[in-house]
Design a protein around this motif. Sequence first.
Motif, PDB file in Angstrom:
ATOM      1  N   VAL A 156       0.611  -1.214 -42.996  1.00 52.81           N
ATOM      2  CA  VAL A 156       1.907  -1.895 -42.936  1.00 52.81           C
ATOM      3  C   VAL A 156       2.777  -1.276 -41.850  1.00 52.81           C
ATOM      4  O   VAL A 156       3.417  -1.984 -41.057  1.00 52.81           O
ATOM      5  CB  VAL A 156       2.625  -1.823 -44.301  1.00 52.81           C
ATOM      6  N   MET A 157       2.806   0.045 -41.790  1.00 51.81           N
ATOM      7  CA  MET A 157       3.628   0.738 -40.793  1.00 51.81           C
ATOM      8  C   MET A 157       3.224   0.356 -39.369  1.00 51.81           C
ATOM      9  O   MET A 157       4.074   0.027 -38.534  1.00 51.81           O
ATOM     10  CB  MET A 157       3.501   2.250 -41.000  1.00 51.81           C
ATOM     11  N   SER A 159       1.560  -2.306 -38.446  1.00 50.78           N
ATOM     12  CA  SER A 159       1.764  -3.738 -38.236  1.00 50.78           C
ATOM     13  C   SER A 159       3.228  -4.058 -37.955  1.00 50.78           C
ATOM     14  O   SER A 159       3.548  -4.887 -37.084  1.00 50.78           O
ATOM     15  CB  SER A 159       1.274  -4.524 -39.458  1.00 50.78           C
ATOM     16  N   LEU A 160       4.123  -3.414 -38.682  1.00 50.41           N
ATOM     17  CA  LEU A 160       5.551  -3.616 -38.422  1.00 50.41           C
ATOM     18  C   LEU A 160       5.937  -3.082 -37.043  1.00 50.41           C
ATOM     19  O   LEU A 160       6.727  -3.697 -36.325  1.00 50.41           O
ATOM     20  CB  LEU A 160       6.388  -2.924 -39.497  1.00 50.41           C
ATOM     21  N   GLN A 163       4.957  -5.652 -34.613  1.00 55.03           N
ATOM     22  CA  GLN A 163       5.896  -6.780 -34.632  1.00 55.03           C
ATOM     23  C   GLN A 163       7.164  -6.444 -33.857  1.00 55.03           C
ATOM     24  O   GLN A 163       7.649  -7.256 -33.057  1.00 55.03           O
ATOM     25  CB  GLN A 163       6.253  -7.126 -36.074  1.00 55.03           C
ATOM     26  N   TYR A 164       7.678  -5.248 -34.065  1.00 58.66           N
ATOM     27  CA  TYR A 164       8.911  -4.854 -33.391  1.00 58.66           C
ATOM     28  C   TYR A 164       8.712  -4.650 -31.898  1.00 58.66           C
ATOM     29  O   TYR A 164       9.666  -4.695 -31.121  1.00 58.66           O
ATOM     30  CB  TYR A 164       9.474  -3.587 -34.026  1.00 58.66           C
ATOM     31  N   VAL A 190       0.103  -5.968 -45.773  1.00 65.78           N
ATOM     32  CA  VAL A 190       0.518  -6.275 -44.406  1.00 65.78           C
ATOM     33  C   VAL A 190       1.156  -7.651 -44.336  1.00 65.78           C
ATOM     34  O   VAL A 190       2.190  -7.856 -43.695  1.00 65.78           O
ATOM     35  CB  VAL A 190      -0.684  -6.175 -43.444  1.00 65.78           C
ATOM     36  N   TYR A 193       4.888  -8.085 -45.023  1.00 70.03           N
ATOM     37  CA  TYR A 193       5.879  -7.631 -44.047  1.00 70.03           C
ATOM     38  C   TYR A 193       5.686  -8.209 -42.648  1.00 70.03           C
ATOM     39  O   TYR A 193       6.653  -8.503 -41.953  1.00 70.03           O
ATOM     40  CB  TYR A 193       5.851  -6.103 -43.957  1.00 70.03           C
ATOM     41  N   TYR A 194       4.441  -8.343 -42.232  1.00 76.98           N
ATOM     42  CA  TYR A 194       4.184  -8.791 -40.863  1.00 76.98           C
ATOM     43  C   TYR A 194       4.329 -10.298 -40.754  1.00 76.98           C
ATOM     44  O   TYR A 194       3.752 -11.051 -41.539  1.00 76.98           O
ATOM     45  CB  TYR A 194       2.780  -8.360 -40.423  1.00 76.98           C
ATOM     46  N   GLU A 195       5.058 -10.757 -39.744  1.00 77.23           N
ATOM     47  CA  GLU A 195       5.397 -12.180 -39.632  1.00 77.23           C
ATOM     48  C   GLU A 195       4.556 -12.937 -38.613  1.00 77.23           C
ATOM     49  O   GLU A 195       4.716 -14.157 -38.467  1.00 77.23           O
ATOM     50  CB  GLU A 195       6.888 -12.316 -39.282  1.00 77.23           C
TER      51      GLU A 195
END
Length: 249
Positions: A156-157, A159-160, A163-164, A190, A193-195
């Motif tokens: 998740v970390m 992947s975010l 995204q950023y 994931v 949170y990930y879009e």
Amino acid sequence: MTGKVEQQLKKEIEKHGTICLPLIDSENSTNAASIAKKVEEAGASGILVGGSSAIDQFELANVVSEIKKNVTIPVILFPGNVTGVSPKADAILFSSLLNSEDPYFITGAQALGALAVKKHSIEPLPTAYIIVGEGTAAWFVGRARAIPFNKPNLAVMYSLAAQYMGMRFVYLEAGSGASQNVQPEMVAAVRKYYEGTLIVGGGIRSPETAGQIAKAGADAIVVGTMIEKDGQWQQKLSAMIKAMRQARK
């Protein structure tokens, strides 16, 4: 601005929920054009060509050219290095191996290959490539600090972070021939949170597994080793694609 291939993939995802992107290894497939035609008939939405150890650019160019003569779906490069760029392809997973310990695989190879992508008008798909688990060629070649299969928060970390940084694709990769696949729990974490577009690959060999990963939120599933080594791969691939689509209804 998103390109033609990215828009086409998004339409396929909207239509089916989860799509299949079979991977053809340009150095191991003896009849890539025939295989490509069969995977399209099975319902694949695009074809990935390349691999973590592909080094012969001439062979890659020939394989891509032959595939494009036999299919109408996009042919997308999946490079393991700068040698994975071919002028014949429709698009490329322009990937940064975010959890590599070698800066070359994070930004170095990308800088070296960028002008070739521009010169040949290959559509770049900005992708965060994240290795999960150890022991595969992708892990070894990419010198990855692999995310443990049971640590979804680490995925998740990354992947975010992707995204950023503006990456519209995340590829969670267990690796070709992996002993196990990325777990649905990690995919779901994931996805929460990930879009962007979430791709999952490595060790996915059955309709049941494909369905579970699709249900967890994968937008695209990559299947490779099964096509190379399983004599009954056509029937299995069709069943897997059916399971993917049913899981997201």
